[in-house]
Each structure stands twice: as C-alpha cells, then as structure tokens.
Scaffold this motif. Structure first.
Motif, PDB file in Angstrom:
ATOM      1  N   ILE A  49       0.551  -1.058   0.096  1.00 26.45           N
ATOM      2  CA  ILE A  49      -0.035  -0.032  -0.056  1.00 26.45           C
ATOM      3  C   ILE A  49       0.900   1.201  -0.153  1.00 26.45           C
ATOM      4  O   ILE A  49       0.529   2.234  -0.780  1.00 26.45           O
ATOM      5  N   GLY A  50       1.949   1.376   0.738  1.00 26.36           N
ATOM      6  CA  GLY A  50       2.821   2.577   0.894  1.00 26.36           C
ATOM      7  C   GLY A  50       2.387   3.314   1.771  1.00 26.36           C
ATOM      8  O   GLY A  50       1.512   3.004   2.598  1.00 26.36           O
ATOM      9  N   SER A  51       2.902   4.514   1.845  1.00 27.87           N
ATOM     10  CA  SER A  51       2.828   5.650   2.810  1.00 27.87           C
ATOM     11  C   SER A  51       1.503   6.559   2.628  1.00 27.87           C
ATOM     12  O   SER A  51       1.346   6.702   1.431  1.00 27.87           O
ATOM     13  N   ALA A  52       0.825   6.992   3.699  1.00 27.32           N
ATOM     14  CA  ALA A  52      -0.202   8.060   3.318  1.00 27.32           C
ATOM     15  C   ALA A  52       0.329   9.121   2.679  1.00 27.32           C
ATOM     16  O   ALA A  52      -0.292  10.146   1.810  1.00 27.32           O
ATOM     17  N   GLU A  53       1.490   9.827   3.083  1.00 24.34           N
ATOM     18  CA  GLU A  53       2.166  11.042   2.305  1.00 24.34           C
ATOM     19  C   GLU A  53       2.249  10.739   1.096  1.00 24.34           C
ATOM     20  O   GLU A  53       1.993  11.740   0.325  1.00 24.34           O
ATOM     21  N   ALA A  54       2.465   9.875   0.268  1.00 25.50           N
ATOM     22  CA  ALA A  54       2.445   9.537  -1.015  1.00 25.50           C
ATOM     23  C   ALA A  54       1.232   9.768  -1.644  1.00 25.50           C
ATOM     24  O   ALA A  54       1.066  10.309  -2.826  1.00 25.50           O
ATOM     25  N   TYR A  55       0.143   9.292  -1.270  1.00 28.53           N
ATOM     26  CA  TYR A  55      -1.305   9.261  -1.685  1.00 28.53           C
ATOM     27  C   TYR A  55      -1.855  10.932  -1.414  1.00 28.53           C
ATOM     28  O   TYR A  55      -2.244  11.356  -2.174  1.00 28.53           O
ATOM     29  N   GLU A  56      -1.392  11.219  -0.158  1.00 25.21           N
ATOM     30  CA  GLU A  56      -2.169  12.875  -0.016  1.00 25.21           C
ATOM     31  C   GLU A  56      -1.346  13.739  -0.949  1.00 25.21           C
ATOM     32  O   GLU A  56      -2.109  14.583  -1.398  1.00 25.21           O
ATOM     33  N   SER A  57      -0.211  13.404  -1.261  1.00 29.19           N
ATOM     34  CA  SER A  57       0.745  14.522  -1.904  1.00 29.19           C
ATOM     35  C   SER A  57       0.198  14.158  -3.668  1.00 29.19           C
ATOM     36  O   SER A  57       0.743  15.122  -4.464  1.00 29.19           O
ATOM     37  N   GLY A  58      -0.615  13.215  -3.798  1.00 27.96           N
ATOM     38  CA  GLY A  58      -0.993  12.848  -5.254  1.00 27.96           C
ATOM     39  C   GLY A  58      -0.028  12.100  -5.995  1.00 27.96           C
ATOM     40  O   GLY A  58      -0.094  12.287  -7.353  1.00 27.96           O
ATOM     41  N   GLY A  59       1.001  11.579  -5.525  1.00 32.09           N
ATOM     42  CA  GLY A  59       2.126  10.897  -6.288  1.00 32.09           C
ATOM     43  C   GLY A  59       1.572   9.423  -6.769  1.00 32.09           C
ATOM     44  O   GLY A  59       2.269   8.987  -7.591  1.00 32.09           O
ATOM     45  N   SER A  60       0.575   9.010  -6.437  1.00 28.34           N
ATOM     46  CA  SER A  60      -0.089   7.685  -6.981  1.00 28.34           C
ATOM     47  C   SER A  60      -0.400   7.787  -8.447  1.00 28.34           C
ATOM     48  O   SER A  60      -0.223   6.917  -9.301  1.00 28.34           O
ATOM     49  N   ALA A  61      -1.403   8.934  -8.750  1.00 30.15           N
ATOM     50  CA  ALA A  61      -1.808   8.859 -10.395  1.00 30.15           C
ATOM     51  C   ALA A  61      -2.317  10.242 -10.310  1.00 30.15           C
ATOM     52  O   ALA A  61      -2.938  10.935  -9.348  1.00 30.15           O
ATOM     53  N   PRO A  62      -2.362  10.906 -11.394  1.00 32.07           N
ATOM     54  CA  PRO A  62      -2.987  12.103 -11.815  1.00 32.07           C
ATOM     55  C   PRO A  62      -4.553  11.904 -11.857  1.00 32.07           C
ATOM     56  O   PRO A  62      -5.008  10.667 -12.091  1.00 32.07           O
ATOM     57  N   PRO A  63      -5.247  12.829 -11.653  1.00 31.08           N
ATOM     58  CA  PRO A  63      -6.839  12.465 -11.546  1.00 31.08           C
ATOM     59  C   PRO A  63      -7.084  12.011 -12.913  1.00 31.08           C
ATOM     60  O   PRO A  63      -8.296  11.252 -12.786  1.00 31.08           O
ATOM     61  N   SER A  64      -6.787  12.559 -13.955  1.00 30.12           N
ATOM     62  CA  SER A  64      -7.040  12.127 -15.326  1.00 30.12           C
ATOM     63  C   SER A  64      -6.865  10.714 -15.572  1.00 30.12           C
ATOM     64  O   SER A  64      -7.400   9.990 -16.445  1.00 30.12           O
ATOM     65  N   ALA A  65      -5.996  10.051 -14.874  1.00 30.58           N
ATOM     66  CA  ALA A  65      -5.637   8.568 -15.097  1.00 30.58           C
ATOM     67  C   ALA A  65      -6.403   7.732 -14.260  1.00 30.58           C
ATOM     68  O   ALA A  65      -6.520   6.423 -14.334  1.00 30.58           O
ATOM     69  N   VAL A  66      -7.220   8.213 -13.266  1.00 33.08           N
ATOM     70  CA  VAL A  66      -8.120   7.308 -12.403  1.00 33.08           C
ATOM     71  C   VAL A  66      -9.402   7.627 -12.873  1.00 33.08           C
ATOM     72  O   VAL A  66      -9.843   8.667 -12.638  1.00 33.08           O
ATOM     73  N   ARG A  67     -10.224   6.533 -13.319  1.00 29.20           N
ATOM     74  CA  ARG A  67     -11.560   6.625 -13.845  1.00 29.20           C
ATOM     75  C   ARG A  67     -12.272   5.311 -13.684  1.00 29.20           C
ATOM     76  O   ARG A  67     -11.479   4.367 -13.933  1.00 29.20           O
TER      77      ARG A  67
END
Length: 77
Positions: A49-67
């Motif tokens: 899963i990784g750290s919460a900071e990575a997801y909070e900073s938007g490092g997982s994927a740009p909004p356009s990539a998630v649908r």
C-alpha cells in the motif's frame, strides 16, 4: 472571492487526504486494498500500500488517470 479552480483544488486535496487516511488504516490493520491503476483493478497486499504521504501528495496517479470503466469501454475478457 474564491474561484472555481480554488474550489476544485480544495476538493481534490480533501479527497486525497481521505483516501490516504483510509489506505493507511487498511495497511495498519493488515488488510488488502483494491485500487485502480493503468486501466485495471489491482489488489494490493498491506505491505504494497505504501505511505499515506505518497497518496496525500498525489504521487499515486494524476486525476485524469483514475476513472471507472464506462459502458462504452471494451470488455477485456
């Protein structure tokens, strides 16, 4: 007066924070998480899963990539 872009930015940050909190909780409880990556659902083990900071900073994927897949998308089967 705040612009529409300011509202969108604040909403996106609130959603990222909520997702980060939920994923961090799942990781600590030893539960898996299901996320959407590269057009597919992916099951992540707690250690993936990784750290919460990575997801909070938007490092997982740009909004356009998630649908979510729509009715017009091809069935991968």
């Amino acid at each position: 007066m705040a612009t529409e872009q300011d509202h969108e930015s604040k909403a996106l940050m609130a959603l990222r924070k909520a997702v980060a909190k939920a994923l961090e909780r799942k990781r600590r409880l030893g539960q898996y998480a299901v996320v959407w990556r590269d057009g597919q659902m992916v099951r992540l083990a707690p250690e993936q899963i990784g750290s919460a900071e990575a997801y909070e900073s938007g490092g997982s994927a740009p909004p356009s990539a998630v649908r979510e897949p729509g009715p017009d998308d091809e069935d991968p089967k």
